[in-house]
Enzyme design. Structure first.
Site, mmCIF file in Angstrom:
data_model
loop_
_atom_site.group_PDB
_atom_site.id
_atom_site.type_symbol
_atom_site.label_atom_id
_atom_site.label_comp_id
_atom_site.label_asym_id
_atom_site.label_seq_id
_atom_site.Cartn_x
_atom_site.Cartn_y
_atom_site.Cartn_z
ATOM 1 N N ASP A 1 0.866 -1.186 0.000
ATOM 2 C CA ASP A 1 0.000 0.000 0.000
ATOM 3 C C ASP A 1 0.898 1.229 0.000
ATOM 4 O O ASP A 1 2.103 1.128 0.257
ATOM 5 C CB ASP A 1 -0.882 -0.012 1.259
ATOM 6 C CG ASP A 1 -1.812 1.195 1.321
ATOM 7 O OD1 ASP A 1 -2.294 1.645 0.267
ATOM 8 O OD2 ASP A 1 -2.050 1.722 2.435
ATOM 9 N N SER A 2 0.308 2.378 -0.255
ATOM 10 C CA SER A 2 1.071 3.629 -0.203
ATOM 11 C C SER A 2 1.492 3.957 1.232
ATOM 12 O O SER A 2 2.359 4.791 1.440
ATOM 13 C CB SER A 2 0.224 4.766 -0.764
ATOM 14 O OG SER A 2 -0.992 4.843 -0.052
ATOM 15 N N TYR B 1 -0.470 8.691 -2.482
ATOM 16 C CA TYR B 1 -0.436 8.394 -3.912
ATOM 17 C C TYR B 1 -1.667 9.022 -4.606
ATOM 18 O O TYR B 1 -1.644 9.300 -5.783
ATOM 19 C CB TYR B 1 -0.505 6.881 -4.155
ATOM 20 C CG TYR B 1 0.764 6.083 -3.921
ATOM 21 C CD1 TYR B 1 1.870 6.621 -3.291
ATOM 22 C CD2 TYR B 1 0.827 4.758 -4.358
ATOM 23 C CE1 TYR B 1 3.014 5.853 -3.085
ATOM 24 C CE2 TYR B 1 1.963 3.978 -4.166
ATOM 25 C CZ TYR B 1 3.056 4.528 -3.524
ATOM 26 O OH TYR B 1 4.177 3.755 -3.331
ATOM 27 N N GLY B 2 -2.727 9.156 -3.807
ATOM 28 C CA GLY B 2 -4.032 9.521 -4.368
ATOM 29 C C GLY B 2 -4.104 10.875 -5.039
ATOM 30 O O GLY B 2 -5.069 11.174 -5.747
ATOM 31 N N CYS C 1 -3.719 -1.043 -2.013
ATOM 32 C CA CYS C 1 -3.998 0.371 -2.266
ATOM 33 C C CYS C 1 -5.060 0.525 -3.362
ATOM 34 O O CYS C 1 -4.868 0.038 -4.484
ATOM 35 C CB CYS C 1 -2.692 1.040 -2.691
ATOM 36 S SG CYS C 1 -2.844 2.780 -3.022
ATOM 37 N N ASN C 2 -6.144 1.201 -3.044
ATOM 38 C CA ASN C 2 -7.199 1.423 -4.039
ATOM 39 C C ASN C 2 -6.692 2.274 -5.202
ATOM 40 O O ASN C 2 -7.073 2.066 -6.341
ATOM 41 C CB ASN C 2 -8.383 2.166 -3.401
ATOM 42 C CG ASN C 2 -9.282 1.245 -2.616
ATOM 43 O OD1 ASN C 2 -10.327 0.834 -3.092
ATOM 44 N ND2 ASN C 2 -8.873 0.911 -1.408
ATOM 45 N N THR C 3 -5.827 3.241 -4.886
ATOM 46 C CA THR C 3 -5.322 4.126 -5.937
ATOM 47 C C THR C 3 -4.497 3.335 -6.952
ATOM 48 O O THR C 3 -4.711 3.443 -8.161
ATOM 49 C CB THR C 3 -4.481 5.260 -5.291
ATOM 50 O OG1 THR C 3 -5.311 5.963 -4.371
ATOM 51 C CG2 THR C 3 -3.939 6.204 -6.329
ATOM 52 N N GLU D 1 -4.385 9.999 9.111
ATOM 53 C CA GLU D 1 -2.936 9.931 9.332
ATOM 54 C C GLU D 1 -2.536 10.740 10.571
ATOM 55 O O GLU D 1 -1.604 10.388 11.278
ATOM 56 C CB GLU D 1 -2.195 10.503 8.118
ATOM 57 C CG GLU D 1 -2.231 9.608 6.900
ATOM 58 C CD GLU D 1 -1.196 8.511 6.992
ATOM 59 O OE1 GLU D 1 -0.056 8.801 7.355
ATOM 60 O OE2 GLU D 1 -1.542 7.356 6.690
ATOM 61 N N CYS E 1 -10.940 3.250 -0.235
ATOM 62 C CA CYS E 1 -9.606 3.705 0.162
ATOM 63 C C CYS E 1 -9.202 2.903 1.388
ATOM 64 O O CYS E 1 -10.027 2.697 2.301
ATOM 65 C CB CYS E 1 -9.643 5.196 0.502
ATOM 66 S SG CYS E 1 -8.100 5.818 1.171
ATOM 67 N N THR E 2 -7.947 2.472 1.409
ATOM 68 C CA THR E 2 -7.495 1.600 2.503
ATOM 69 C C THR E 2 -7.616 2.230 3.888
ATOM 70 O O THR E 2 -7.712 1.524 4.880
ATOM 71 C CB THR E 2 -6.007 1.261 2.296
ATOM 72 O OG1 THR E 2 -5.332 2.471 1.976
ATOM 73 C CG2 THR E 2 -5.811 0.249 1.233
ATOM 74 N N HIS E 3 -7.550 3.554 3.952
ATOM 75 C CA HIS E 3 -7.601 4.211 5.266
ATOM 76 C C HIS E 3 -9.008 4.237 5.861
ATOM 77 O O HIS E 3 -9.151 4.333 7.073
ATOM 78 C CB HIS E 3 -7.125 5.662 5.144
ATOM 79 C CG HIS E 3 -5.657 5.821 5.070
ATOM 80 N ND1 HIS E 3 -4.893 5.280 4.069
ATOM 81 C CD2 HIS E 3 -4.786 6.470 5.896
ATOM 82 C CE1 HIS E 3 -3.627 5.601 4.270
ATOM 83 N NE2 HIS E 3 -3.541 6.312 5.365
HETATM 84 N N1 DGL Z 1 -3.764 3.893 0.051
HETATM 85 C C1 DGL Z 1 -4.482 4.904 -0.676
HETATM 86 C C2 DGL Z 1 -5.747 4.303 -1.286
HETATM 87 O O1 DGL Z 1 -6.245 3.269 -0.858
HETATM 88 C C3 DGL Z 1 -4.859 6.068 0.191
HETATM 89 C C4 DGL Z 1 -3.710 6.924 0.612
HETATM 90 C C5 DGL Z 1 -3.001 7.613 -0.538
HETATM 91 O O2 DGL Z 1 -3.537 8.557 -1.143
HETATM 92 O O3 DGL Z 1 -1.904 7.190 -0.841
HETATM 93 O O4 DGL Z 1 -6.260 4.858 -2.212
#
Ligand code: DGL
Length: 278
Positions: free
Chosen positions: A10-11, A42-43, A73-75, A155, A188-190
């Protein structure tokens, strides 16, 4: 001989929500997690950069001999999954497809997706939800909303704050988003970290879908189909966690997410700092 591990990246450390579900579902497997904390988020990055980062993250895990990669990571799953699959010769599973499939099963008629700007802009959830709906002969409306401010709040550990609640309420008011949907995908993972707050805001009018469990079931199916599942029963799972930066948030979120599945005393010791060559 020890079986190869499953790689998860993941990011940042939000993807540990996916790792947690994998640890619970696949009790005979070992895992290597990589979180690119130093380059998060990353998003908000361009497609080209997300692909480059995704490539480096996957390569890090492949060099550790993993047998399968889960892109938590969804992104990256939205923007770079197809690209990664053309480059690497091991199974790579993203989070969008399993979530889209379950959302189509659960919804009565209208699905909402929230995620980073890159995830929403990619249109990947739209595309896959439409495909699954078509295959099931269901007519479904889809509404999307980028909710970029949520990751920084999570975060920063502001997960119970009134301000965060207000921010979510404001996002949900845009174009009357929340009143148009019956199922909400946390894209989104968060976001699973604040699932209770989101559910509270939705007041049981909307089914809130956290894709982590859907992904774990998919991974289990693929391991069995390819006959690469671990056959070692009742062993202690080996979990390795690598990150490109360590700070208080990393410790806070890692503890918060993994405390149900790992011993509290072990969690800090597991986090190892690594550099990733550009
Ligand atoms: N891990 C990213 C996601 O699931 C969220 C955090 C990011 O923007 O990197 O999209």
């Amino acid at each position: 001989m020890e079986q190869n591990s499953i790689g998860v990246f993941d990011s940042g450390v939000g993807g540990l929500t996916v790792l947690k579900s994998l640890i619970k579902t696949l009790k005979n497997e070992n895992f290597i997690y990589f979180g690119d904390v130093a380059r998060l988020p990353y998003g908000t990055k361009s497609e080209q950069t997300i692909k480059r980062y995704g490539f480096q993250d996957a390569k890090f895990l492949i060099e550790k001999n993993v047998k399968l990669i889960v892109v938590a990571c969804n992104t990256v799953s939205s923007v770079a999954l197809d690209y990664l699959k053309t480059i690497f010769n091991i199974p790579i599973i993203g989070v969008i497809e399993p979530a889209a499939e379950i959302a189509v099963e659960k919804t009565k008629k209208s699905i909402g997706v929230i995620g980073t700007v890159a995830t929403i802009k990619s249109g990947k959830y739209l595309e896959l939800i439409k495909n699954y709906a078509k295959n099931r002969g269901k007519t479904i409306e889809i509404h999307q909303q980028a909710t970029s401010l949520l990751v920084p709040f999570i975060e920063d550990g502001w997960k119970e704050s009134k301000i965060l609640k207000d921010v979510i309420i404001e996002y949900f008011k845009i174009d009357d988003f929340i009143n148009k949907i019956d199922t909400l995908v946390l894209g989104c993972t968060h976001y699973p970290v604040i699932q209770d707050l989101i559910e509270d805001i939705c007041q049981n009018k909307v089914f809130v879908l956290n894709s982590a469990d859907a992904v774990s079931i998919k991974v289990k199916e693929i391991l069995e189909k390819l006959h690469i599942e671990s056959k070692e029963k009742n062993k202690k799972q080996k979990i390795e966690i690598y990150v490109t930066d360590v700070n208080d948030t990393v410790y806070y979120l890692t503890n918060k997410i993994l405390s149900d599945v790992l011993d509290d005393n072990e969690i800090h010791k597991k986090i190892k700092l690594v550099d990733i060559p550009d």
